[in-house]
Design a protein around this motif. Sequence first.
Motif, mmCIF file in Angstrom:
data_model
loop_
_atom_site.group_PDB
_atom_site.id
_atom_site.type_symbol
_atom_site.label_atom_id
_atom_site.label_comp_id
_atom_site.label_asym_id
_atom_site.label_seq_id
_atom_site.Cartn_x
_atom_site.Cartn_y
_atom_site.Cartn_z
ATOM 1 N N THR A 1 3.444 -8.359 17.389
ATOM 2 C CA THR A 1 4.112 -8.904 18.578
ATOM 3 C C THR A 1 3.103 -9.138 19.700
ATOM 4 O O THR A 1 3.117 -10.179 20.363
ATOM 5 N N ILE B 1 -0.037 -9.697 19.331
ATOM 6 C CA ILE B 1 -0.866 -10.858 18.947
ATOM 7 C C ILE B 1 -0.112 -12.155 19.244
ATOM 8 O O ILE B 1 -0.689 -13.120 19.752
ATOM 9 N N ALA B 2 1.188 -12.135 18.954
ATOM 10 C CA ALA B 2 2.008 -13.340 19.199
ATOM 11 C C ALA B 2 2.122 -13.652 20.689
ATOM 12 O O ALA B 2 2.324 -14.808 21.078
ATOM 13 N N LEU B 3 1.995 -12.617 21.511
ATOM 14 C CA LEU B 3 2.123 -12.839 22.963
ATOM 15 C C LEU B 3 0.830 -13.337 23.614
ATOM 16 O O LEU B 3 0.859 -13.882 24.726
ATOM 17 N N PRO C 1 -1.233 -15.946 23.209
ATOM 18 C CA PRO C 1 -1.312 -17.333 23.706
ATOM 19 C C PRO C 1 -0.562 -17.515 25.032
ATOM 20 O O PRO C 1 -1.012 -18.265 25.909
ATOM 21 N N PHE C 2 0.552 -16.836 25.156
ATOM 22 C CA PHE C 2 1.346 -16.951 26.391
ATOM 23 C C PHE C 2 0.663 -16.202 27.540
ATOM 24 O O PHE C 2 0.777 -16.591 28.698
ATOM 25 N N SER D 1 -1.931 -18.540 28.876
ATOM 26 C CA SER D 1 -1.414 -19.649 29.700
ATOM 27 C C SER D 1 -0.683 -19.141 30.942
ATOM 28 O O SER D 1 -0.175 -19.934 31.740
ATOM 29 N N THR E 1 2.139 -17.483 31.209
ATOM 30 C CA THR E 1 3.588 -17.715 31.226
ATOM 31 C C THR E 1 4.393 -16.470 30.829
ATOM 32 O O THR E 1 5.606 -16.554 30.684
ATOM 33 N N LEU E 2 3.689 -15.335 30.643
ATOM 34 C CA LEU E 2 4.420 -14.119 30.233
ATOM 35 C C LEU E 2 5.168 -13.477 31.397
ATOM 36 O O LEU E 2 4.755 -13.602 32.554
ATOM 37 N N GLU E 3 6.235 -12.789 31.059
ATOM 38 C CA GLU E 3 6.963 -12.010 32.065
ATOM 39 C C GLU E 3 6.093 -10.804 32.456
ATOM 40 O O GLU E 3 5.159 -10.444 31.726
ATOM 41 N N GLU F 1 5.792 -7.852 29.836
ATOM 42 C CA GLU F 1 4.997 -8.203 28.660
ATOM 43 C C GLU F 1 3.517 -8.375 29.030
ATOM 44 O O GLU F 1 2.628 -8.025 28.258
ATOM 45 N N ILE G 1 -7.975 -17.249 19.853
ATOM 46 C CA ILE G 1 -6.818 -18.004 20.368
ATOM 47 C C ILE G 1 -7.265 -19.013 21.418
ATOM 48 O O ILE G 1 -6.792 -20.150 21.458
ATOM 49 N N ARG H 1 -6.654 -22.926 21.275
ATOM 50 C CA ARG H 1 -6.006 -23.590 22.409
ATOM 51 C C ARG H 1 -6.844 -24.781 22.869
ATOM 52 O O ARG H 1 -6.330 -25.871 23.108
ATOM 53 N N TYR I 1 0.289 -24.170 23.354
ATOM 54 C CA TYR I 1 -1.096 -24.437 23.751
ATOM 55 C C TYR I 1 -1.212 -25.633 24.692
ATOM 56 O O TYR I 1 -1.767 -25.527 25.769
ATOM 57 N N LYS J 1 8.270 -16.130 18.969
ATOM 58 C CA LYS J 1 7.096 -15.266 18.766
ATOM 59 C C LYS J 1 6.694 -15.219 17.292
ATOM 60 O O LYS J 1 5.513 -15.360 16.955
ATOM 61 N N TYR K 1 3.290 -16.690 15.584
ATOM 62 C CA TYR K 1 2.444 -15.751 14.825
ATOM 63 C C TYR K 1 2.145 -16.330 13.437
ATOM 64 O O TYR K 1 0.989 -16.374 12.992
#
Lengths: 238, 190
Positions: free
Chosen positions: A17, A19-21, A23-24, A27, A29-31, A34, A55, A59, B145, B166, B170
């Motif tokens: 999770t 790792i998935a966050l 990229p955000f 950029s 854009t995360l809360e 997070e 990443i 990007r 991206y 998500k 991934y």
Amino acid sequence: MIDTPFYDKETLDEKETLIALLPFYLSGTLEKDETAQVEAWLQSDPEAAAIMDKIDLERHANMQSNEQIALPKDGLARLMADVAQTRQEKTLKSQSFSLLGALDRFVLGPLKAAPSEMAWAACGLMLLVTIGQSTLLYQGAGTPKTGPGIELASGERYQFLSTAVVKFKDEATLSAIAAILDEAGAVIVDGPTASGHFTIGFVNREGASALEQRQRDLQSNDKLIGFFALKQAGKSTQ
Amino acid sequence: MTVHQPKDRDIGLLNRLKSGDQSAMQVLYTRHYQKLYRFIIRQVRDEMIAEDILNDVFLDCWRQAHKFEGRSALSTWLTAIAFNKSVSYLRKRREAQMGEGQAEAMVDESDSPQTLVMKDDKGDQLKQAMDELSLDHRTVIDLAYYQEMGVKEIAEILEVPTNTVKTRLYHARKKLHEILVERGIDRGWP
């Protein structure tokens, strides 16, 4: 292959999770919560920074890939022509419907039981008044406005490439007239005169090169057009 | 001095659109068409179709401006319209091809203009690998991206739960890694 591959499991463990966050996170854009989780992970796990570098490279590559796509050149001109046409159709429709409703109440209603000759006469009247009303929309009676630009009653301002004087045939219906004007990229500017002539303006649609063809097409429609003459610099040429 | 955020400016423009101001449409188009067009063409991979869809998106915006409630950014709303139109086009194209018994003639989504040029550069290999991803994976990568959208915005556009965004991102990255490994570029996972 359009569908998501079957091996895309729908749950991720804690590290996956994070790792998935990433990229955000990059950029921005995360809360808040997070962002705090990702930052705590970045500080505690040396591997996290290396993943973030990868990443960032992805990007960057994706950005470049997108930026290399050439953009359409005349998209805005096309859109604005369509927007102008949409407004024109909307105005014509709403006015025609209101007129037809009124005619139904005040003219056709009383004539329903009348002989067929009277009914035909009523239809002719309806057509005449309908065209008249749609003309009034475009600033109504008075001196024809044949300048390069004109403001309509609706508040729209059109830039015309040229104008012409036309007379529609008696059998032409409003919907048929609206359709050919639409196809020719023209709007009624003024009229009818006492002799039943209208002034129409050709809007700037695909550019001047296609204008002559649009004019020829309209002029050659002998089912609906009874008279057609282009107006140039204050004089008419047939 | 008041500094207006892009979102605020979009709402101002949208209010002008609602009152029928055509010049607002021009500004809105100029502001958003680049990213929208690129998003659409990455989906449909056909310039003429992409231009048609782009035009339709802005016409919808003109006609339906009154429906925009401002709960999300205008760019999200526009991208969602573009996504739905692109998916609808792809579905119709697939059905038409299947109907004509031409499944074998379907456009190979891995064949994009970019893949025709092979280069050794790592960045180019990455770009090429991204083009070979499935549409779902490519879309989520593009949205995160290039479009720089957040999890919630992507979820709204794709109409999926945020967790799916998500997991999809991934797995898109994982697939990217697998493609690179197949090409002899192993930069390690994750």
